[in-house]
Design an enzyme around this catalytic site. Structure first.
Site, PDB file in Angstrom:
ATOM      1  N   SER A 190      -0.046   3.786  -3.681  1.00 18.59           N
ATOM      2  CA  SER A 190      -0.973   4.421  -2.731  1.00 18.59           C
ATOM      3  C   SER A 190      -1.035   5.926  -2.963  1.00 18.59           C
ATOM      4  O   SER A 190      -2.130   6.514  -2.940  1.00 18.59           O
ATOM      5  CB  SER A 190      -0.524   4.191  -1.286  1.00 18.59           C
ATOM      6  OG  SER A 190      -0.626   2.842  -0.976  1.00 18.59           O
ATOM      7  N   SER A 212       0.595  -6.962  -5.723  1.00 20.59           N
ATOM      8  CA  SER A 212       0.094  -8.009  -6.643  1.00 20.59           C
ATOM      9  C   SER A 212       1.164  -8.442  -7.647  1.00 20.59           C
ATOM     10  O   SER A 212       1.062  -8.149  -8.840  1.00 20.59           O
ATOM     11  CB  SER A 212      -1.181  -7.548  -7.360  1.00 20.59           C
ATOM     12  OG  SER A 212      -1.078  -6.268  -7.925  1.00 20.59           O
TER      13      SER A 212
END
Ligand code: ADP
Length: 201
Positions: free
Chosen positions: A39, A106
């Site tokens: 992020s 992921s």
């Protein structure tokens, strides 16, 4: 899928949308452990590109789970469905001509491969955050490692749920060794080299 649902070709195609923006559409797919810097780096790149006048969009794992994917938990099946939906949304944004960034753990190679397949060659840029788990855990920005270690969270990637390292990522960043600025410079250099963006004097 129902046989009577027919695909509609759009009059304005994605390359025309992107041309108007003087950029090529692509997806920078940030993958890695919680706390590895996905992020932070995706946001910093977003700011850098936006300030240079490029049209971008950022999808963040936690934010998506508040809306589009709020019905999903963290079982293998739900993680797979989460990434499938996100991949399709990223594709829509890229079809709109945008440079898209996504920040999702992921953990599974097969899920990331499915998203890669949605994109033309060269437009899916896998950015593996290769930050050691010790660093991620010592940062613990959301206190999640501590909760996982004390058994309050099950299925936590890196602790009691696997993370499959990408075998052939386009880029590898280790934020225990590289500053945010170094990472962003590396990413911009990659985009310039691949002519996704143009050098501006
Ligand atoms: P993720 O999205 O992978 O879960 P975050 O970006 O939310 O990771 O958290 C990474 C944490 O590490 C942030 O608190 C950030 O400030 C810190 N950090 C320290 N050094 C770096 C660096 N070089 N690059 C990225 N993040 C860093």
């Amino acid at each position: 899928m129902a046989d009577d649902i027919v695909w509609h070709d759009h009059k304005v195609v994605r390359s025309q949308r992107a041309e108007n923006k003087n950029q090529k559409p692509c997806l920078l797919w940030f993958t890695g452990l919680s706390g590895s810097g996905k992020s932070t780096i995706a946001n910093a790149l977003d700011v850098a590109l936006h300030n240079r006048g490029y049209h971008t969009f950022l999808l963040d794992g936690d934010n998506v789970r508040h809306g589009l994917c709020k019905d999903l938990a963290f079982s293998d099946h739900d993680r797979e469905e989460n990434i499938r939906r996100v991949g399709e949304v990223c594709k829509l944004f890229a079809d709109a001509g945008l440079i898209v960034m996504s920040a999702f753990i992921s953990p599974f190679t097969s899920d990331r491969r499915l998203v890669r397949k949605l994109f033309p060659a060269g437009e899916f840029i896998e950015v593996f955050m290769n930050t050691p788990i010790e660093t991620c855990e010592s940062r613990d920005p959301k206190g999640l490692y501590q909760k996982a270690r004390s058994g309050q969270i099950k299925d936590f990637t890196g602790i009691n749920s696997p993370y499959e390292r990408p075998p052939h990522p386009e880029l590898c960043l280790d934020t225990s060794r590289m500053s945010v600025v170094d990472c962003v410079e590396g990413l911009i250099a990659y985009l310039l080299e691949r002519e996704m963006i143009a050098r501006k004097d």
